[in-house]
Scaffold this motif. Structure first.
Motif, PDB file in Angstrom:
ATOM      1  N   ILE A  32      31.743   3.035   9.795  1.00  0.00           N
ATOM      2  CA  ILE A  32      31.396   3.997   8.482  1.00  0.00           C
ATOM      3  C   ILE A  32      29.749   4.101   8.649  1.00  0.00           C
ATOM      4  CG2 ILE A  32      31.262   3.590   6.083  1.00  0.00           C
ATOM      5  CD1 ILE A  32      33.590   1.466   6.280  1.00  0.00           C
ATOM      6  N   VAL A  33      29.529   5.470   8.559  1.00  0.00           N
ATOM      7  CA  VAL A  33      28.248   5.880   8.789  1.00  0.00           C
ATOM      8  C   VAL A  33      27.831   6.778   7.849  1.00  0.00           C
ATOM      9  CG1 VAL A  33      26.976   7.448  10.445  1.00  0.00           C
ATOM     10  CG2 VAL A  33      29.008   6.129  11.451  1.00  0.00           C
ATOM     11  N   THR A  34      26.578   6.532   7.314  1.00  0.00           N
ATOM     12  CA  THR A  34      25.706   7.272   6.290  1.00  0.00           C
ATOM     13  C   THR A  34      24.957   8.256   7.166  1.00  0.00           C
ATOM     14  OG1 THR A  34      26.259   5.692   4.835  1.00  0.00           O
ATOM     15  CG2 THR A  34      24.597   7.314   4.209  1.00  0.00           C
ATOM     16  N   LEU A  35      24.931   9.457   6.869  1.00  0.00           N
ATOM     17  CA  LEU A  35      23.980  10.434   7.617  1.00  0.00           C
ATOM     18  C   LEU A  35      23.636  11.674   6.937  1.00  0.00           C
ATOM     19  CD1 LEU A  35      25.992  12.761   9.480  1.00  0.00           C
ATOM     20  CD2 LEU A  35      27.162  10.976   9.448  1.00  0.00           C
ATOM     21  N   HIS A  36      22.543  12.163   7.511  1.00  0.00           N
ATOM     22  CA  HIS A  36      22.097  13.557   7.072  1.00  0.00           C
ATOM     23  C   HIS A  36      22.403  14.616   8.129  1.00  0.00           C
ATOM     24  CE1 HIS A  36      20.064  13.242   2.898  1.00  0.00           C
ATOM     25  NE2 HIS A  36      19.700  11.979   3.354  1.00  0.00           N
ATOM     26  N   TYR A  37      22.794  15.704   7.711  1.00  0.00           N
ATOM     27  CA  TYR A  37      22.759  16.606   8.878  1.00  0.00           C
ATOM     28  C   TYR A  37      22.518  18.090   8.514  1.00  0.00           C
ATOM     29  CZ  TYR A  37      27.404  18.029   6.761  1.00  0.00           C
ATOM     30  OH  TYR A  37      28.262  18.313   6.076  1.00  0.00           O
ATOM     31  N   THR A  38      21.874  18.790   9.375  1.00  0.00           N
ATOM     32  CA  THR A  38      21.904  20.105   9.314  1.00  0.00           C
ATOM     33  C   THR A  38      22.547  21.197  10.387  1.00  0.00           C
ATOM     34  OG1 THR A  38      19.708  19.705   8.187  1.00  0.00           O
ATOM     35  CG2 THR A  38      20.199  22.163   9.092  1.00  0.00           C
ATOM     36  N   GLY A  42      21.850  30.079  15.353  1.00  0.00           N
ATOM     37  CA  GLY A  42      20.491  30.813  15.337  1.00  0.00           C
ATOM     38  C   GLY A  42      19.502  30.267  14.379  1.00  0.00           C
ATOM     39  N   GLU A  43      19.023  31.270  13.777  1.00  0.00           N
ATOM     40  CA  GLU A  43      17.816  31.043  12.490  1.00  0.00           C
ATOM     41  C   GLU A  43      18.764  30.821  11.159  1.00  0.00           C
ATOM     42  OE1 GLU A  43      14.772  30.230  13.060  1.00  0.00           O
ATOM     43  OE2 GLU A  43      15.550  29.904  15.222  1.00  0.00           O
ATOM     44  N   THR A  44      20.029  31.058  11.100  1.00  0.00           N
ATOM     45  CA  THR A  44      20.700  30.892   9.894  1.00  0.00           C
ATOM     46  C   THR A  44      21.256  29.542   9.533  1.00  0.00           C
ATOM     47  OG1 THR A  44      21.283  33.265  10.281  1.00  0.00           O
ATOM     48  CG2 THR A  44      22.442  31.947   8.607  1.00  0.00           C
ATOM     49  N   PHE A  45      20.933  28.989   8.454  1.00  0.00           N
ATOM     50  CA  PHE A  45      21.523  27.904   8.007  1.00  0.00           C
ATOM     51  C   PHE A  45      23.153  27.994   7.689  1.00  0.00           C
ATOM     52  CE2 PHE A  45      17.188  26.605   7.518  1.00  0.00           C
ATOM     53  CZ  PHE A  45      17.073  25.297   7.880  1.00  0.00           C
ATOM     54  N   VAL A  46      23.731  26.986   8.209  1.00  0.00           N
ATOM     55  CA  VAL A  46      25.248  27.067   7.984  1.00  0.00           C
ATOM     56  C   VAL A  46      25.555  26.030   6.868  1.00  0.00           C
ATOM     57  CG1 VAL A  46      27.417  26.709   8.877  1.00  0.00           C
ATOM     58  CG2 VAL A  46      25.689  28.108  10.273  1.00  0.00           C
ATOM     59  N   ASP A  47      25.124  24.722   7.113  1.00  0.00           N
ATOM     60  CA  ASP A  47      25.270  23.831   6.117  1.00  0.00           C
ATOM     61  C   ASP A  47      24.479  22.650   6.349  1.00  0.00           C
ATOM     62  OD1 ASP A  47      26.896  22.186   4.216  1.00  0.00           O
ATOM     63  OD2 ASP A  47      28.115  21.389   5.661  1.00  0.00           O
ATOM     64  N   SER A  48      24.088  21.846   5.183  1.00  0.00           N
ATOM     65  CA  SER A  48      22.990  20.919   5.259  1.00  0.00           C
ATOM     66  C   SER A  48      23.269  19.741   4.170  1.00  0.00           C
ATOM     67  CB  SER A  48      21.644  21.296   5.307  1.00  0.00           C
ATOM     68  OG  SER A  48      20.658  20.422   5.218  1.00  0.00           O
ATOM     69  N   THR A  49      22.912  18.706   4.369  1.00  0.00           N
ATOM     70  CA  THR A  49      22.933  17.424   3.278  1.00  0.00           C
ATOM     71  C   THR A  49      21.714  17.326   2.776  1.00  0.00           C
ATOM     72  OG1 THR A  49      22.867  15.887   4.754  1.00  0.00           O
ATOM     73  CG2 THR A  49      25.017  16.639   4.389  1.00  0.00           C
ATOM     74  N   GLU A  50      20.681  17.793   3.196  1.00  0.00           N
ATOM     75  CA  GLU A  50      19.200  17.555   2.768  1.00  0.00           C
ATOM     76  C   GLU A  50      19.147  17.715   1.342  1.00  0.00           C
ATOM     77  OE1 GLU A  50      16.998  15.824   4.706  1.00  0.00           O
ATOM     78  OE2 GLU A  50      18.603  15.583   6.379  1.00  0.00           O
ATOM     79  N   THR A  51      19.607  18.577   0.770  1.00  0.00           N
ATOM     80  CA  THR A  51      19.600  18.950  -0.750  1.00  0.00           C
ATOM     81  C   THR A  51      20.438  18.186  -1.527  1.00  0.00           C
ATOM     82  OG1 THR A  51      20.981  21.056  -0.513  1.00  0.00           O
ATOM     83  CG2 THR A  51      18.478  21.309  -0.293  1.00  0.00           C
ATOM     84  N   ALA A  96      33.597  32.619   8.990  1.00  0.00           N
ATOM     85  CA  ALA A  96      32.593  33.519   9.472  1.00  0.00           C
ATOM     86  C   ALA A  96      31.736  32.745  10.690  1.00  0.00           C
ATOM     87  CB  ALA A  96      31.379  33.674   8.452  1.00  0.00           C
ATOM     88  N   TRP A  97      31.884  31.510  10.821  1.00  0.00           N
ATOM     89  CA  TRP A  97      31.366  30.587  11.805  1.00  0.00           C
ATOM     90  C   TRP A  97      32.057  30.171  13.008  1.00  0.00           C
ATOM     91  CZ3 TRP A  97      26.391  31.920  10.804  1.00  0.00           C
ATOM     92  CH2 TRP A  97      26.018  32.146   9.551  1.00  0.00           C
ATOM     93  N   GLY A  99      33.932  30.464  16.461  1.00  0.00           N
ATOM     94  CA  GLY A  99      33.750  31.051  17.641  1.00  0.00           C
ATOM     95  C   GLY A  99      32.017  31.207  18.134  1.00  0.00           C
ATOM     96  N   ARG A 100      31.299  30.522  17.210  1.00  0.00           N
ATOM     97  CA  ARG A 100      30.111  30.725  17.419  1.00  0.00           C
ATOM     98  C   ARG A 100      29.327  29.282  17.968  1.00  0.00           C
ATOM     99  NH1 ARG A 100      26.889  34.400  13.149  1.00  0.00           N
ATOM    100  NH2 ARG A 100      28.687  35.811  12.601  1.00  0.00           N
ATOM    101  N   MET A 101      28.284  29.339  18.752  1.00  0.00           N
ATOM    102  CA  MET A 101      27.583  28.422  19.143  1.00  0.00           C
ATOM    103  C   MET A 101      26.688  27.744  18.076  1.00  0.00           C
ATOM    104  SD  MET A 101      26.769  25.939  21.556  1.00  0.00           S
ATOM    105  CE  MET A 101      27.013  26.602  23.340  1.00  0.00           C
ATOM    106  N   LEU A 102      26.648  26.387  17.733  1.00  0.00           N
ATOM    107  CA  LEU A 102      26.021  26.076  16.581  1.00  0.00           C
ATOM    108  C   LEU A 102      24.955  24.944  17.031  1.00  0.00           C
ATOM    109  CD1 LEU A 102      29.039  25.257  14.250  1.00  0.00           C
ATOM    110  CD2 LEU A 102      27.546  27.402  14.146  1.00  0.00           C
ATOM    111  N   GLN A 103      23.886  24.856  16.267  1.00  0.00           N
ATOM    112  CA  GLN A 103      22.769  23.777  16.467  1.00  0.00           C
ATOM    113  C   GLN A 103      22.881  22.773  15.291  1.00  0.00           C
ATOM    114  OE1 GLN A 103      21.744  27.158  16.299  1.00  0.00           O
ATOM    115  NE2 GLN A 103      22.669  27.417  18.338  1.00  0.00           N
ATOM    116  N   ALA A 104      22.829  21.617  15.756  1.00  0.00           N
ATOM    117  CA  ALA A 104      22.967  20.433  14.604  1.00  0.00           C
ATOM    118  C   ALA A 104      21.957  19.541  14.695  1.00  0.00           C
ATOM    119  CB  ALA A 104      24.258  19.675  14.884  1.00  0.00           C
ATOM    120  N   ARG A 105      21.452  18.985  13.648  1.00  0.00           N
ATOM    121  CA  ARG A 105      20.277  17.955  13.748  1.00  0.00           C
ATOM    122  C   ARG A 105      21.166  16.911  12.828  1.00  0.00           C
ATOM    123  NH1 ARG A 105      15.257  16.804  15.111  1.00  0.00           N
ATOM    124  NH2 ARG A 105      15.021  18.899  15.573  1.00  0.00           N
ATOM    125  N   VAL A 106      20.869  15.597  13.278  1.00  0.00           N
ATOM    126  CA  VAL A 106      21.453  14.629  12.421  1.00  0.00           C
ATOM    127  C   VAL A 106      20.549  13.475  12.487  1.00  0.00           C
ATOM    128  CG1 VAL A 106      23.423  12.791  12.738  1.00  0.00           C
ATOM    129  CG2 VAL A 106      23.937  15.040  13.288  1.00  0.00           C
TER     130      VAL A 106
END
Length: 116
Positions: A32-38, A42-51, A96-97, A99-106
């Motif tokens: 069981i993991v509690t995490l934040h991710y973004t 590219g430069e477009t935000f897809v999803d984030s838990t920060e807010t 919309a996303w 088939g795209r390469m995505l960048q993640a920060r966890v």
């Protein structure tokens, strides 16, 4: 009368009973993991838990995370941050996303395992 603050109680417990704080355990399937991710494309935000706040999930096939996000989180310990790419085949299957390469920060906040 002895002081009753948490640090004093911890120190007394450690000296008398050999107690120590639990060691950090790495995230694994079923933990069981509690995490934040973004997630970005590219430069477009897809999803984030920060807010909206950290999420807590049981890592596994039905955890609601993208496969690439789950894979990138495996092995991380509480307090650890990691940035990695999510390949198109481990990202969104539709929409919309897809088939795209995505960048993640966890950032992993906590990891725990159910007691057997």
């Amino acid at each position: 009368m002895a002081a009753r603050n948490p640090l004093t109680l911890f120190l007394v417990g450690t000296l008398l009973f050999g107690c120590r704080p639990p060691e950090s355990i790495p995230a694994a399937e079923g933990s069981i993991v509690t995490l934040h991710y973004t997630i970005k494309s590219g430069e477009t935000f897809v999803d984030s838990t920060e807010t909206r706040g950290a999420v807590t999930v049981r890592l596994g096939k039905d955890d609601g995370l993208l496969a690439g996000l789950r894979e990138g989180t495996l092995g991380m310990k509480p307090g650890e941050e990691r940035a990695f790419n999510i390949s198109p085949d481990e990202g969104f299957e539709t929409g919309a996303w897809a088939g795209r390469m995505l960048q993640a920060r966890v950032k992993v906040v906590a990891v725990r395992r159910d007691k057997p």
